[in-house]
Design an enzyme around this catalytic site. Structure first.
Site, PDB file in Angstrom:
ATOM      1  N   ILE A  30    -117.417  26.474 -58.215  1.00 25.12           N
ATOM      2  CA  ILE A  30    -118.235  25.579 -59.045  1.00 25.12           C
ATOM      3  C   ILE A  30    -118.364  26.174 -60.445  1.00 25.12           C
ATOM      4  O   ILE A  30    -118.807  27.319 -60.593  1.00 25.12           O
ATOM      5  CB  ILE A  30    -119.637  25.384 -58.414  1.00 25.12           C
ATOM      6  N   GLY A  41    -113.691  16.028 -43.987  1.00 25.55           N
ATOM      7  CA  GLY A  41    -114.982  15.377 -44.210  1.00 25.55           C
ATOM      8  C   GLY A  41    -115.775  15.097 -42.949  1.00 25.55           C
ATOM      9  O   GLY A  41    -116.650  14.224 -42.956  1.00 25.55           O
ATOM     10  N   SER A  42    -115.506  15.852 -41.881  1.00 28.29           N
ATOM     11  CA  SER A  42    -116.297  15.579 -40.665  1.00 28.29           C
ATOM     12  C   SER A  42    -117.770  15.941 -40.886  1.00 28.29           C
ATOM     13  O   SER A  42    -118.659  15.289 -40.327  1.00 28.29           O
ATOM     14  CB  SER A  42    -115.716  16.301 -39.443  1.00 28.29           C
ATOM     15  N   ASN A  43    -118.042  16.935 -41.715  1.00 22.29           N
ATOM     16  CA  ASN A  43    -119.445  17.234 -42.039  1.00 22.29           C
ATOM     17  C   ASN A  43    -120.070  16.122 -42.876  1.00 22.29           C
ATOM     18  O   ASN A  43    -121.227  15.777 -42.682  1.00 22.29           O
ATOM     19  CB  ASN A  43    -119.563  18.572 -42.776  1.00 22.29           C
ATOM     20  N   ASN A  94    -124.002  25.268 -50.202  1.00 24.64           N
ATOM     21  CA  ASN A  94    -122.675  25.288 -49.591  1.00 24.64           C
ATOM     22  C   ASN A  94    -122.815  25.692 -48.134  1.00 24.64           C
ATOM     23  O   ASN A  94    -123.751  26.406 -47.771  1.00 24.64           O
ATOM     24  CB  ASN A  94    -121.807  26.321 -50.327  1.00 24.64           C
ATOM     25  N   HIS A 153    -120.639  27.718 -45.244  1.00 22.15           N
ATOM     26  CA  HIS A 153    -119.475  28.584 -45.054  1.00 22.15           C
ATOM     27  C   HIS A 153    -119.306  28.836 -43.551  1.00 22.15           C
ATOM     28  O   HIS A 153    -120.288  29.135 -42.866  1.00 22.15           O
ATOM     29  CB  HIS A 153    -119.682  29.906 -45.797  1.00 22.15           C
TER      30      HIS A 153
HETATM   31  C1  GAR Z   1    -116.168  23.417 -42.591  1.00 28.16           C
HETATM   32  O1  GAR Z   1    -115.991  24.209 -41.453  1.00 28.16           O
HETATM   33  C2  GAR Z   1    -116.817  24.222 -43.704  1.00 28.16           C
HETATM   34  O2  GAR Z   1    -117.684  25.204 -43.226  1.00 28.16           O
HETATM   35  C3  GAR Z   1    -115.619  24.842 -44.355  1.00 28.16           C
HETATM   36  O3  GAR Z   1    -114.649  23.829 -44.375  1.00 28.16           O
HETATM   37  C4  GAR Z   1    -114.815  23.049 -43.209  1.00 28.16           C
HETATM   38  C5  GAR Z   1    -114.729  21.591 -43.593  1.00 28.16           C
HETATM   39  O4  GAR Z   1    -114.644  20.779 -42.470  1.00 28.16           O
HETATM   40  N1  GAR Z   1    -115.932  25.311 -45.671  1.00 28.16           N
HETATM   41  C6  GAR Z   1    -115.347  26.382 -46.211  1.00 28.16           C
HETATM   42  O5  GAR Z   1    -114.508  27.026 -45.634  1.00 28.16           O
HETATM   43  C7  GAR Z   1    -115.853  26.739 -47.612  1.00 28.16           C
HETATM   44  N2  GAR Z   1    -115.390  28.039 -47.985  1.00 28.16           N
HETATM   45  P1  GAR Z   1    -114.842  19.211 -42.599  1.00 28.16           P
HETATM   46  O6  GAR Z   1    -113.973  18.739 -43.770  1.00 28.16           O
HETATM   47  O7  GAR Z   1    -114.353  18.651 -41.304  1.00 28.16           O
HETATM   48  O8  GAR Z   1    -116.295  18.956 -42.831  1.00 28.16           O
END
Ligand code: GAR
Length: 193
Positions: A90, A14-16, A104, A106
């Site tokens: 989804i 969940g850093s994003n 999303n 990616h």
């Molecule tokens: C992110 O890098 C995102 O782009 C990726 O998961 C990571 C989550 O990081 N998403 C995918 O790979 C979707 N196919 P976070 O939990 O630290 O935000």
């Protein structure tokens, strides 16, 4: 003006989510209505607790075999649903209810390294194995197929021969932190606010 409502879906760290929440913290026109997760022990839940953001866990049944999550979303009246590291496909009922309102991120330059199983470090390891000289992020609309919706924004970064998958991941995360909140803001306020 009534604040725009964002709902975030996340499966992991969940850093994003934290970065997006911090970006909009002092914006009176944007509210993080809720963060939803499909992992009971996801680190994103600790972050939401610390940030005082509503967070909810749902299981497979409520997502895929019932209208439970759909009804929850409807009750929150989102302007935008944002997948920020969310790893389940989804279901059609959600895609149909929210056309062009689910996005999303990616961690690669789609259509490269997309599809089932291509997430997080799996993507960065593949980039390394293929000796790609660039990678990046793709922000796109969500449709019925994994990673195939219309692309909204792509940003590239250089991959050096000596970069490890972890270093590639760091570069990609930096791009995500810089660009994802701005894209969200632009989608919510295409004419500025
Ligand atoms: C992110 O890098 C995102 O782009 C990726 O998961 C990571 C989550 O990081 N998403 C995918 O790979 C979707 N196919 P976070 O939990 O630290 O935000």
């Amino acid at each position: 003006m009534k604040p725009k409502q964002i709902i975030l879906l996340a499966s992991g760290s969940g850093s994003n989510v934290e970065n997006i929440a911090t970006y909009f913290k002092h914006d009176p026109n944007v509210t993080i209505a809720a963060v939803l997760t499909n992992k009971r022990d996801a680190k994103v839940l600790d972050r939401c607790n610390r940030l005082k953001i509503n967070a909810l866990y749902f299981n497979k049944h409520s997502f895929f075999d019932s209208d439970c999550v759909l009804n929850l979303l409807k009750s929150l009246k989102p302007d935008l649903i944002v997948l920020a590291g969310f790893l389940w496909k989804i279901p059609e009922n959600l895609v149909k209810t929210y056309p062009n309102s689910i996005i999303n991120i990616h961690p690669a330059l789609l259509p490269k390294y997309g599809g089932k199983g291509m997430y997080g470090m799996n993507v960065h390891k593949a980039v390394k194995e293929n000796r790609d000289t660039e990678t990046g992020i793709t922000i796109h609309y969500v449709n019925e197929n994994y990673d195939e919706g219309a692309i909204i924004r792509q940003v590239k970064t250089i991959v050096l021969p000596e970069d490890s998958p972890v270093q590639i991941a760091e570069k990609v995360h930096q791009l995500e932190y810089e660009h994802f909140p701005k894209v969200i803001k632009h989608l919510l306020f295409p004419h500025g606010n």
